[in-house]
Design a protein around this motif. Structure first.
Motif, PDB file in Angstrom:
ATOM      1  N   GLN A   1       0.831  -1.207   0.000  1.00 33.99           N
ATOM      2  CA  GLN A   1       0.000   0.000   0.000  1.00 33.99           C
ATOM      3  C   GLN A   1       0.862   1.252   0.000  1.00 33.99           C
ATOM      4  N   VAL A   2       0.229   2.363  -0.287  1.00 32.27           N
ATOM      5  CA  VAL A   2       0.931   3.629  -0.332  1.00 32.27           C
ATOM      6  C   VAL A   2       1.350   4.033   1.068  1.00 32.27           C
ATOM      7  N   GLN A   3       2.601   4.438   1.186  1.00 28.43           N
ATOM      8  CA  GLN A   3       3.126   4.890   2.458  1.00 28.43           C
ATOM      9  C   GLN A   3       4.021   6.106   2.264  1.00 28.43           C
ATOM     10  N   LEU A   4       4.007   6.980   3.250  1.00 28.28           N
ATOM     11  CA  LEU A   4       4.905   8.121   3.307  1.00 28.28           C
ATOM     12  C   LEU A   4       5.733   7.993   4.570  1.00 28.28           C
ATOM     13  N   VAL A   5       7.032   8.128   4.446  1.00 33.28           N
ATOM     14  CA  VAL A   5       7.928   7.993   5.578  1.00 33.28           C
ATOM     15  C   VAL A   5       8.821   9.213   5.663  1.00 33.28           C
ATOM     16  N   GLU A   6       8.762   9.906   6.800  1.00 34.67           N
ATOM     17  CA  GLU A   6       9.592  11.075   7.040  1.00 34.67           C
ATOM     18  C   GLU A   6      10.855  10.685   7.802  1.00 34.67           C
ATOM     19  N   SER A   7      11.896  11.460   7.610  1.00 41.47           N
ATOM     20  CA  SER A   7      13.129  11.257   8.343  1.00 41.47           C
ATOM     21  C   SER A   7      13.851  12.590   8.467  1.00 41.47           C
ATOM     22  N   GLY A   8      14.809  12.651   9.377  1.00 46.06           N
ATOM     23  CA  GLY A   8      15.661  13.818   9.500  1.00 46.06           C
ATOM     24  C   GLY A   8      15.388  14.718  10.685  1.00 46.06           C
ATOM     25  N   GLY A   9      14.353  14.427  11.448  1.00 48.30           N
ATOM     26  CA  GLY A   9      14.059  15.244  12.606  1.00 48.30           C
ATOM     27  C   GLY A   9      15.082  15.054  13.707  1.00 48.30           C
ATOM     28  N   GLY A  10      15.028  15.927  14.695  1.00 47.37           N
ATOM     29  CA  GLY A  10      15.946  15.832  15.809  1.00 47.37           C
ATOM     30  C   GLY A  10      15.946  17.079  16.652  1.00 47.37           C
TER      31      GLY A  10
ATOM     32  N   SER B   1       6.254   5.453  -1.121  1.00 43.43           N
ATOM     33  CA  SER B   1       6.411   4.114  -1.657  1.00 43.43           C
ATOM     34  C   SER B   1       5.048   3.475  -1.869  1.00 43.43           C
ATOM     35  N   GLY B   2       5.035   2.389  -2.635  1.00 41.53           N
ATOM     36  CA  GLY B   2       3.806   1.683  -2.917  1.00 41.53           C
ATOM     37  C   GLY B   2       3.431   1.753  -4.380  1.00 41.53           C
ATOM     38  N   SER B   3       2.288   1.196  -4.701  1.00 38.07           N
ATOM     39  CA  SER B   3       1.792   1.181  -6.074  1.00 38.07           C
ATOM     40  C   SER B   3       0.983   2.442  -6.323  1.00 38.07           C
ATOM     41  N   ILE B   4       1.557   3.355  -7.083  1.00 40.22           N
ATOM     42  CA  ILE B   4       0.916   4.634  -7.346  1.00 40.22           C
ATOM     43  C   ILE B   4       0.920   4.931  -8.836  1.00 40.22           C
TER      44      ILE B   4
ATOM     45  N   PRO C   1      -3.601   6.183  -6.383  1.00 39.07           N
ATOM     46  CA  PRO C   1      -3.074   4.817  -6.349  1.00 39.07           C
ATOM     47  C   PRO C   1      -3.163   4.157  -7.718  1.00 39.07           C
ATOM     48  N   ALA C   2      -2.312   3.189  -7.954  1.00 36.40           N
ATOM     49  CA  ALA C   2      -2.318   2.484  -9.222  1.00 36.40           C
ATOM     50  C   ALA C   2      -3.693   1.906  -9.516  1.00 36.40           C
ATOM     51  N   GLY C   3      -4.183   2.171 -10.708  1.00 32.16           N
ATOM     52  CA  GLY C   3      -5.462   1.640 -11.133  1.00 32.16           C
ATOM     53  C   GLY C   3      -6.678   2.412 -10.664  1.00 32.16           C
ATOM     54  N   SER C   4      -6.463   3.481  -9.932  1.00 30.25           N
ATOM     55  CA  SER C   4      -7.579   4.253  -9.393  1.00 30.25           C
ATOM     56  C   SER C   4      -7.770   5.551 -10.170  1.00 30.25           C
ATOM     57  N   PRO C   5      -9.027   5.909 -10.473  1.00 30.19           N
ATOM     58  CA  PRO C   5      -9.279   7.209 -11.103  1.00 30.19           C
ATOM     59  C   PRO C   5      -9.375   8.346 -10.100  1.00 30.19           C
ATOM     60  N   PHE C   6      -9.243   8.037  -8.820  1.00 34.25           N
ATOM     61  CA  PHE C   6      -9.386   9.015  -7.763  1.00 34.25           C
ATOM     62  C   PHE C   6      -8.052   9.298  -7.101  1.00 34.25           C
ATOM     63  N   THR C   7      -7.978  10.451  -6.477  1.00 33.93           N
ATOM     64  CA  THR C   7      -6.810  10.819  -5.692  1.00 33.93           C
ATOM     65  C   THR C   7      -7.187  10.918  -4.224  1.00 33.93           C
ATOM     66  N   TYR C   8      -6.207  10.657  -3.386  1.00 35.31           N
ATOM     67  CA  TYR C   8      -6.406  10.674  -1.947  1.00 35.31           C
ATOM     68  C   TYR C   8      -5.232  11.368  -1.283  1.00 35.31           C
ATOM     69  N   TYR C   9      -5.512  11.958  -0.137  1.00 36.20           N
ATOM     70  CA  TYR C   9      -4.448  12.516   0.671  1.00 36.20           C
ATOM     71  C   TYR C   9      -3.877  11.442   1.588  1.00 36.20           C
ATOM     72  N   TYR C  10      -2.556  11.369   1.625  1.00 37.32           N
ATOM     73  CA  TYR C  10      -1.851  10.453   2.500  1.00 37.32           C
ATOM     74  C   TYR C  10      -0.936  11.247   3.410  1.00 37.32           C
ATOM     75  N   TRP C  11      -0.869  10.816   4.642  1.00 34.18           N
ATOM     76  CA  TRP C  11      -0.015  11.445   5.643  1.00 34.18           C
ATOM     77  C   TRP C  11       1.058  10.486   6.120  1.00 34.18           C
ATOM     78  N   GLY C  12       2.234  11.026   6.367  1.00 31.93           N
ATOM     79  CA  GLY C  12       3.251  10.260   7.049  1.00 31.93           C
ATOM     80  C   GLY C  12       3.005  10.251   8.547  1.00 31.93           C
TER      81      GLY C  12
END
Length: 121
Positions: free
Chosen positions: A1-10, A25-28, A101-112
């Protein structure tokens, strides 16, 4: 599935710098927009910087001249370079993307899941 991964904080001192990175990452099929948001304790989540679907950039006034958003479309990443950090920049920083997402006619908001940025002496 679609995923968002943040890094670099501190933890950094006032005046310091951090560079955040967000990887999708994921099928988009497409990423229409990507940006960074932040939420401090007791406050609403707010926009920090983003690329719009049209490719332009938006910054909240408080970070203009200090933060820079950049992207690498080939790698599906977006970065946030944060300079001259102030204590009021302390927050959890979240990546958000508008994705079809891959194969979808719609868009969605994803959050990390967010990455903590703490600016303190």
């Amino acid at each position: 599935q679609v995923q968002l991964v943040e890094s670099g904080g501190g933890l950094v001192q006032p005046g310091g710098s951090l560079r955040l990175s967000c990887a999708v990452s994921g099928s988009i099929s497409s990423i229409n927009a990507m940006g960074w948001y932040r939420q401090a304790p007791g406050k609403q989540r707010e926009l920090v910087a983003r690329f719009t679907a049209g490719g332009s950039t938006n910054y909240t006034d408080s970070v203009k001249g200090r933060f820079t958003i950049s992207r690498d479309n080939a790698k599906n990443t977006v970065d946030l370079q944060m300079n001259s950090l102030k204590p009021e920049d302390t927050a959890v920083y979240y990546c958000r993307a508008l994705i079809a997402p891959a194969g979808s006619p719609f868009t969605y908001y994803y959050w990390g899941q967010g990455t903590q940025v703490t600016v303190s002496s």
